[in-house]
Design an enzyme around this catalytic site. Structure first.
Site, PDB file in Angstrom:
ATOM      1  N   GLY A  44       1.067  -2.154   4.030  1.00 36.41           N
ATOM      2  CA  GLY A  44       1.637  -0.808   3.987  1.00 36.41           C
ATOM      3  C   GLY A  44       2.820  -0.698   4.923  1.00 36.41           C
ATOM      4  O   GLY A  44       3.980  -0.717   4.496  1.00 36.41           O
ATOM      5  N   SER A  95       0.856  -1.191   0.000  1.00 36.67           N
ATOM      6  CA  SER A  95       0.000   0.000   0.000  1.00 36.67           C
ATOM      7  C   SER A  95       0.885   1.231   0.000  1.00 36.67           C
ATOM      8  O   SER A  95       1.622   1.483   0.961  1.00 36.67           O
ATOM      9  CB  SER A  95      -0.892   0.015   1.239  1.00 36.67           C
ATOM     10  OG  SER A  95      -1.416   1.319   1.405  1.00 36.67           O
ATOM     11  N   MET A 115     -11.921  -5.770   4.319  1.00 39.06           N
ATOM     12  CA  MET A 115     -11.107  -4.898   5.173  1.00 39.06           C
ATOM     13  C   MET A 115     -10.859  -5.561   6.518  1.00 39.06           C
ATOM     14  O   MET A 115     -11.788  -6.073   7.148  1.00 39.06           O
ATOM     15  CB  MET A 115     -11.810  -3.545   5.397  1.00 39.06           C
ATOM     16  CG  MET A 115     -11.916  -2.639   4.177  1.00 39.06           C
ATOM     17  SD  MET A 115     -10.336  -2.239   3.386  1.00 39.06           S
ATOM     18  CE  MET A 115      -9.439  -1.410   4.714  1.00 39.06           C
ATOM     19  N   GLY A 173      -9.134   4.060   6.293  1.00 45.25           N
ATOM     20  CA  GLY A 173      -8.803   5.462   6.545  1.00 45.25           C
ATOM     21  C   GLY A 173      -7.333   5.703   6.828  1.00 45.25           C
ATOM     22  O   GLY A 173      -6.775   6.700   6.393  1.00 45.25           O
ATOM     23  N   PHE A 174      -6.715   4.759   7.536  1.00 42.36           N
ATOM     24  CA  PHE A 174      -5.332   4.994   7.946  1.00 42.36           C
ATOM     25  C   PHE A 174      -4.523   3.708   7.930  1.00 42.36           C
ATOM     26  O   PHE A 174      -5.065   2.635   8.199  1.00 42.36           O
ATOM     27  CB  PHE A 174      -5.297   5.578   9.368  1.00 42.36           C
ATOM     28  CG  PHE A 174      -6.017   6.888   9.478  1.00 42.36           C
ATOM     29  CD1 PHE A 174      -5.380   8.081   9.166  1.00 42.36           C
ATOM     30  CD2 PHE A 174      -7.359   6.921   9.837  1.00 42.36           C
ATOM     31  CE1 PHE A 174      -6.060   9.293   9.234  1.00 42.36           C
ATOM     32  CE2 PHE A 174      -8.050   8.129   9.907  1.00 42.36           C
ATOM     33  CZ  PHE A 174      -7.401   9.318   9.604  1.00 42.36           C
ATOM     34  N   GLY A 175      -3.234   3.856   7.634  1.00 38.61           N
ATOM     35  CA  GLY A 175      -2.311   2.731   7.747  1.00 38.61           C
ATOM     36  C   GLY A 175      -1.913   2.551   9.208  1.00 38.61           C
ATOM     37  O   GLY A 175      -2.242   3.382  10.058  1.00 38.61           O
ATOM     38  N   GLY A 176      -1.251   1.450   9.489  1.00 36.45           N
ATOM     39  CA  GLY A 176      -0.668   1.255  10.812  1.00 36.45           C
ATOM     40  C   GLY A 176      -1.628   0.807  11.905  1.00 36.45           C
ATOM     41  O   GLY A 176      -1.288   0.885  13.087  1.00 36.45           O
ATOM     42  N   HIS A 224      -7.929   1.267  -4.745  1.00 42.78           N
ATOM     43  CA  HIS A 224      -8.921   1.076  -3.681  1.00 42.78           C
ATOM     44  C   HIS A 224      -9.606   2.415  -3.416  1.00 42.78           C
ATOM     45  O   HIS A 224      -9.017   3.314  -2.819  1.00 42.78           O
ATOM     46  CB  HIS A 224      -8.182   0.555  -2.428  1.00 42.78           C
ATOM     47  CG  HIS A 224      -9.037   0.354  -1.228  1.00 42.78           C
ATOM     48  ND1 HIS A 224      -8.527   0.147   0.030  1.00 42.78           N
ATOM     49  CD2 HIS A 224     -10.392   0.313  -1.083  1.00 42.78           C
ATOM     50  CE1 HIS A 224      -9.514  -0.009   0.898  1.00 42.78           C
ATOM     51  NE2 HIS A 224     -10.652   0.101   0.249  1.00 42.78           N
ATOM     52  N   ASP A 270      -4.442   3.782  -2.469  1.00 44.45           N
ATOM     53  CA  ASP A 270      -5.580   4.130  -1.612  1.00 44.45           C
ATOM     54  C   ASP A 270      -6.066   5.543  -1.889  1.00 44.45           C
ATOM     55  O   ASP A 270      -5.397   6.524  -1.556  1.00 44.45           O
ATOM     56  CB  ASP A 270      -5.158   4.010  -0.140  1.00 44.45           C
ATOM     57  CG  ASP A 270      -4.964   2.566   0.284  1.00 44.45           C
ATOM     58  OD1 ASP A 270      -5.925   1.795   0.183  1.00 44.45           O
ATOM     59  OD2 ASP A 270      -3.842   2.214   0.703  1.00 44.45           O
ATOM     60  N   MET A 316      -8.712   8.368  -1.035  1.00 46.22           N
ATOM     61  CA  MET A 316      -9.617   8.777   0.055  1.00 46.22           C
ATOM     62  C   MET A 316     -10.097  10.203  -0.178  1.00 46.22           C
ATOM     63  O   MET A 316      -9.319  11.047  -0.630  1.00 46.22           O
ATOM     64  CB  MET A 316      -8.894   8.702   1.393  1.00 46.22           C
ATOM     65  CG  MET A 316      -8.252   7.354   1.676  1.00 46.22           C
ATOM     66  SD  MET A 316      -7.578   7.314   3.337  1.00 46.22           S
ATOM     67  CE  MET A 316      -6.665   5.761   3.275  1.00 46.22           C
ATOM     68  N   MET A 348     -11.868   4.704  -1.540  1.00 45.13           N
ATOM     69  CA  MET A 348     -12.590   4.963  -0.283  1.00 45.13           C
ATOM     70  C   MET A 348     -13.214   6.339  -0.417  1.00 45.13           C
ATOM     71  O   MET A 348     -12.769   7.314   0.195  1.00 45.13           O
ATOM     72  CB  MET A 348     -11.607   4.879   0.895  1.00 45.13           C
ATOM     73  CG  MET A 348     -11.196   3.448   1.199  1.00 45.13           C
ATOM     74  SD  MET A 348      -9.716   3.347   2.206  1.00 45.13           S
ATOM     75  CE  MET A 348      -8.474   3.447   0.914  1.00 45.13           C
ATOM     76  N   HIS A 353      -0.908  -1.196  -4.623  1.00 44.30           N
ATOM     77  CA  HIS A 353      -2.203  -0.852  -4.010  1.00 44.30           C
ATOM     78  C   HIS A 353      -2.248   0.651  -3.758  1.00 44.30           C
ATOM     79  O   HIS A 353      -1.431   1.198  -3.013  1.00 44.30           O
ATOM     80  CB  HIS A 353      -2.359  -1.631  -2.702  1.00 44.30           C
ATOM     81  CG  HIS A 353      -3.688  -1.474  -2.038  1.00 44.30           C
ATOM     82  ND1 HIS A 353      -4.802  -2.214  -2.399  1.00 44.30           N
ATOM     83  CD2 HIS A 353      -4.100  -0.652  -1.041  1.00 44.30           C
ATOM     84  CE1 HIS A 353      -5.822  -1.871  -1.648  1.00 44.30           C
ATOM     85  NE2 HIS A 353      -5.437  -0.917  -0.807  1.00 44.30           N
ATOM     86  N   ASP A 412      -6.944  -6.256   3.648  1.00 39.17           N
ATOM     87  CA  ASP A 412      -6.267  -4.955   3.712  1.00 39.17           C
ATOM     88  C   ASP A 412      -6.346  -4.408   5.129  1.00 39.17           C
ATOM     89  O   ASP A 412      -7.433  -4.136   5.625  1.00 39.17           O
ATOM     90  CB  ASP A 412      -6.970  -4.014   2.716  1.00 39.17           C
ATOM     91  CG  ASP A 412      -6.313  -2.651   2.614  1.00 39.17           C
ATOM     92  OD1 ASP A 412      -5.256  -2.438   3.237  1.00 39.17           O
ATOM     93  OD2 ASP A 412      -6.870  -1.799   1.878  1.00 39.17           O
ATOM     94  N   GLY A 413      -5.165  -4.267   5.747  1.00 42.04           N
ATOM     95  CA  GLY A 413      -5.089  -3.640   7.064  1.00 42.04           C
ATOM     96  C   GLY A 413      -4.418  -4.525   8.099  1.00 42.04           C
ATOM     97  O   GLY A 413      -4.893  -5.625   8.380  1.00 42.04           O
ATOM     98  N   GLY A 414      -3.284  -4.055   8.607  1.00 42.05           N
ATOM     99  CA  GLY A 414      -2.611  -4.759   9.697  1.00 42.05           C
ATOM    100  C   GLY A 414      -1.926  -6.049   9.302  1.00 42.05           C
ATOM    101  O   GLY A 414      -1.654  -6.896  10.152  1.00 42.05           O
TER     102      GLY A 414
HETATM  103  C1  DX5 Z   1      -6.469   1.667   5.004  1.00 42.34           C
HETATM  104  C2  DX5 Z   1      -5.907   1.368   3.643  1.00 42.34           C
HETATM  105  C3  DX5 Z   1      -4.823   0.381   3.670  1.00 42.34           C
HETATM  106  C4  DX5 Z   1      -3.627   0.773   4.517  1.00 42.34           C
HETATM  107  C5  DX5 Z   1      -2.970  -0.474   5.015  1.00 42.34           C
HETATM  108  O1  DX5 Z   1      -7.637   2.376   4.881  1.00 42.34           O
HETATM  109  O2  DX5 Z   1      -6.930   0.874   2.805  1.00 42.34           O
HETATM  110  O3  DX5 Z   1      -4.438   0.008   2.354  1.00 42.34           O
HETATM  111  O4  DX5 Z   1      -2.700   1.542   3.821  1.00 42.34           O
HETATM  112  O5  DX5 Z   1      -1.885  -0.119   5.813  1.00 42.34           O
HETATM  113  P1  DX5 Z   1      -1.246  -1.126   6.867  1.00 42.34           P
HETATM  114  O6  DX5 Z   1      -0.707  -2.291   6.114  1.00 42.34           O
HETATM  115  O7  DX5 Z   1      -0.201  -0.318   7.534  1.00 42.34           O
HETATM  116  O8  DX5 Z   1      -2.355  -1.539   7.825  1.00 42.34           O
HETATM  117 ZN    ZN Z   2      -6.405  -0.064   0.866  1.00 42.00          ZN
END
Ligand code: DX5
Ligand code: ZN
Length: 216
Positions: free
Chosen positions: A195, A6, A135, A140-143, A64, A33, A35, A66, A31, A173-175
């Site tokens: 990501g 990501s 999901m 909304g956010f990475g990490g 993706h 994102d 938003m 959003m 990927h 997608d996520g974590g």
């Molecule tokens: C979150 C995004 C993800 C995000 C994943 O809304 O859709 O693609 O970047 O980041 P990580 O891998 O850090 O959870």
């Molecule tokens: Zn994503």
């Protein structure tokens, strides 16, 4: 297991170099994102940025969306060079009409579900989907932390795809990282978005290789 880094976690001041770096590190998909600060409480980039990045890798662009009204922008993202477009069942757009716009452009369509949405929401469209994006964090956010309960959805979806003899791919997608990827693999996931695990690592190739090796 396919890995889709990501780009949300990359250094945006050198976006092009970051794309090249993860391409060489073994990324299967890029990927991206998108938003709109409305569907999710964060704002990133749109089709003009994706269009400029497109010549810098041959890897498929996994876009993706959003955003609240994806149907209004499908044409833009197709023209920008998206290979796969995921939009959310929770958006304001009509699923059928939005899928048709993507199909008419010859781009691969995907539907995404947020953590509180049952995966059955995609079943009426499953035969038309290249991929379903489940999901594993609130978008909304990475990490953020991976939600293991979402694997129940992945297993149910894997079963439904098999019963219907489809070849629909399942993406999460996520974590996702070294501690969670095996759980996703065992549940039946085909593609993991990552990501922080890729861009937070000193060596992106080592991180991707390790995640792939864990899925055996
Ligand atoms: C979150 C995004 C993800 C995000 C994943 O809304 O859709 O693609 O970047 O980041 P990580 O891998 O850090 O959870
Ligand atoms: Zn994503």
């Amino acid at each position: 297991m396919l890995i889709a880094p990501s780009l949300l976690s990359c250094d945006f001041s050198i976006f092009r170099e970051e794309i090249r770096r993860v391409d060489e590190a073994g990324a299967d998909f890029m990927h991206l994102d998108v938003m709109d600060a409305h569907f999710v409480p964060n704002l990133t980039f749109g089709a003009p940025v994706i269009k400029k990045l497109r010549p810098h890798t041959k890897k498929p662009f996994d876009v993706h969306l959003m955003i609240s009204q994806p149907h209004r922008y499908i044409d833009d993202f197709c023209r920008a060079g998206a290979d796969i477009i995921s939009f959310h069942t929770e958006s304001d757009s009509d699923n059928d009409k939005t899928l048709r716009l993507i199909e008419e452009r010859g781009v691969k369509p995907a539907l995404a579900v947020k953590p509180n949405t049952p995966v059955e929401a995609v079943y009426p469209y499953l035969d038309r989907l290249y991929m379903v994006l489940v999901m594993t964090v609130e978008p909304g956010f990475g990490g953020q932390s991976f939600m293991p309960l979402m694997m129940d959805k992945v297993r149910a979806l894997r079963e439904e795809i098999s019963v219907r003899s489809l070849s629909t791919l399942i993406e999460v997608d996520g974590g996702i990282g070294r501690d969670t990827i095996k759980v996703a693999f065992d549940a039946g996931v085909d593609i993991c978005v990552a990501g922080t695990a890729v861009f937070g690592a000193k060596d992106a190739k080592a991180a991707i290789d390790e995640m792939k090796a864990l899925c055996k």
